[in-house]
Design an enzyme around this catalytic site. Sequence first.
Site, short mmCIF file in Angstrom:
data_model
loop_
_atom_site.label_atom_id
_atom_site.label_comp_id
_atom_site.label_asym_id
_atom_site.label_seq_id
_atom_site.Cartn_x
_atom_site.Cartn_y
_atom_site.Cartn_z
N GLY A 42 0.77 -1.24 0.00
CA GLY A 42 0.00 0.00 0.00
C GLY A 42 0.80 1.28 0.00
N ASP A 98 0.47 3.31 4.14
CA ASP A 98 -0.66 4.01 3.51
C ASP A 98 -1.66 4.50 4.54
OD1 ASP A 98 -1.45 1.41 4.18
OD2 ASP A 98 -2.24 0.91 2.20
N ASP A 101 -4.95 2.14 10.70
CA ASP A 101 -6.34 1.77 10.97
C ASP A 101 -6.41 1.37 12.45
OD1 ASP A 101 -9.00 1.05 10.58
OD2 ASP A 101 -8.53 -0.87 9.70
N LYS A 129 -7.40 6.57 10.49
CA LYS A 129 -8.79 6.49 10.97
C LYS A 129 -8.72 6.51 12.49
CE LYS A 129 -10.27 3.37 7.25
NZ LYS A 129 -10.73 1.99 6.98
N PHE A 150 -14.20 2.79 4.25
CA PHE A 150 -13.22 2.01 3.49
C PHE A 150 -12.78 2.83 2.29
CE2 PHE A 150 -11.34 -1.11 0.78
CZ PHE A 150 -10.64 -1.88 1.70
N VAL A 151 -11.46 3.06 2.19
CA VAL A 151 -10.95 3.92 1.12
C VAL A 151 -9.99 3.17 0.21
CG1 VAL A 151 -11.24 6.12 2.33
CG2 VAL A 151 -9.16 4.79 2.69
N ASP A 157 -5.89 -0.40 -1.57
CA ASP A 157 -6.57 -1.35 -2.45
C ASP A 157 -7.83 -1.95 -1.84
OD1 ASP A 157 -5.07 -2.96 -0.47
OD2 ASP A 157 -5.84 -4.64 -1.63
N ARG A 163 -5.35 0.51 -6.71
CA ARG A 163 -4.15 1.18 -6.17
C ARG A 163 -3.72 2.32 -7.07
NH1 ARG A 163 -2.28 -2.08 -1.99
NH2 ARG A 163 -2.40 -4.33 -2.31
P1 IMP Z 1 -3.93 -1.81 10.85
O1 IMP Z 1 -2.93 -2.83 11.27
O2 IMP Z 1 -5.31 -2.13 11.34
O3 IMP Z 1 -3.53 -0.39 11.18
O4 IMP Z 1 -4.10 -1.97 9.30
C1 IMP Z 1 -3.36 -1.31 8.39
C2 IMP Z 1 -3.53 -1.98 7.03
O5 IMP Z 1 -4.91 -2.36 6.79
C3 IMP Z 1 -3.18 -0.98 5.97
O6 IMP Z 1 -1.81 -1.05 5.64
C4 IMP Z 1 -4.07 -1.41 4.83
O7 IMP Z 1 -3.43 -2.41 4.07
C5 IMP Z 1 -5.29 -2.03 5.46
N1 IMP Z 1 -6.43 -1.09 5.51
C6 IMP Z 1 -7.01 -0.57 6.60
N2 IMP Z 1 -8.03 0.25 6.28
C7 IMP Z 1 -8.09 0.26 4.92
C8 IMP Z 1 -8.94 0.94 3.96
O8 IMP Z 1 -9.86 1.72 4.27
N3 IMP Z 1 -8.68 0.68 2.65
C9 IMP Z 1 -7.69 -0.15 2.24
N4 IMP Z 1 -6.88 -0.80 3.10
C10 IMP Z 1 -7.08 -0.59 4.42
MG MG Z 2 -1.42 -2.42 3.41
#
Ligand code: IMP
Ligand code: MG
Length: 176
Positions: A42, A98, A101, A129, A150-151, A157, A163
């Site tokens: 990403g 990217d 979350d 987020k 969701f973006v 992606d 992407r």
């Molecule tokens: P985290 O470990 O929950 O912070 O997740 C991070 C990863 O989840 C990012 O690197 C993305 O690959 C994926 N992700 C989380 N939210 C989104 C979204 O809204 N769109 C696309 N990928 C997302």
């Molecule tokens: Mg990712």
Amino acid sequence: MSLPVKQLLSEEQLRAGVTRLSREISQHAQGRPLMIVGVLTGSVVLLADLIRLLDIPLRVGLVQASSYRGTATTPGELTINAELLPDVRGQDVVVIDDIFDTGHTLVGIMAQLESLGARSVRSAVLLRKAERCEVDLAPDYVGFDIPNLFVVGYGLDYNDHYRNLPYVATLDEDEL
Ligand code: IMP
Ligand code: MG
């Protein structure tokens, strides 16, 4: 694959946000060389744009993170592949992703870089987020705080599609 998307951040907004990130990162570097580590896949669009705005000595590395999502009650397991990473011992590292979350991916990668002997580890994300955060860590540099949607686009992606969109868009939840 072409589901309906709605633009959330324009190319102009993204350029301004990434320029601001690059200024903050170079100011903090205080002339020391940096190791910029992109999280696959990403971060590739942000990585390419950001490093060309950084007028400081730097090296680039990559790590791959995959998280196998668990059920609602068991957390997903994070696997980090650091085979593409140069030697980070003694380096000032900035991890680029990217989106922040839940934050588990970044926490895992930063811990790994520290255990590999990095001198310092900071983090930069294009999007956050904030209301989804589940960890005791805030990214050092944030491009944009966004609502819990969701973006896709600019590297982000849905099943590896979208992407290449030059802007960030929301995908209609009903289509997922
Ligand atoms: P985290 O470990 O929950 O912070 O997740 C991070 C990863 O989840 C990012 O690197 C993305 O690959 C994926 N992700 C989380 N939210 C989104 C979204 O809204 N769109 C696309 N990928 C997302
Ligand atoms: Mg990712």
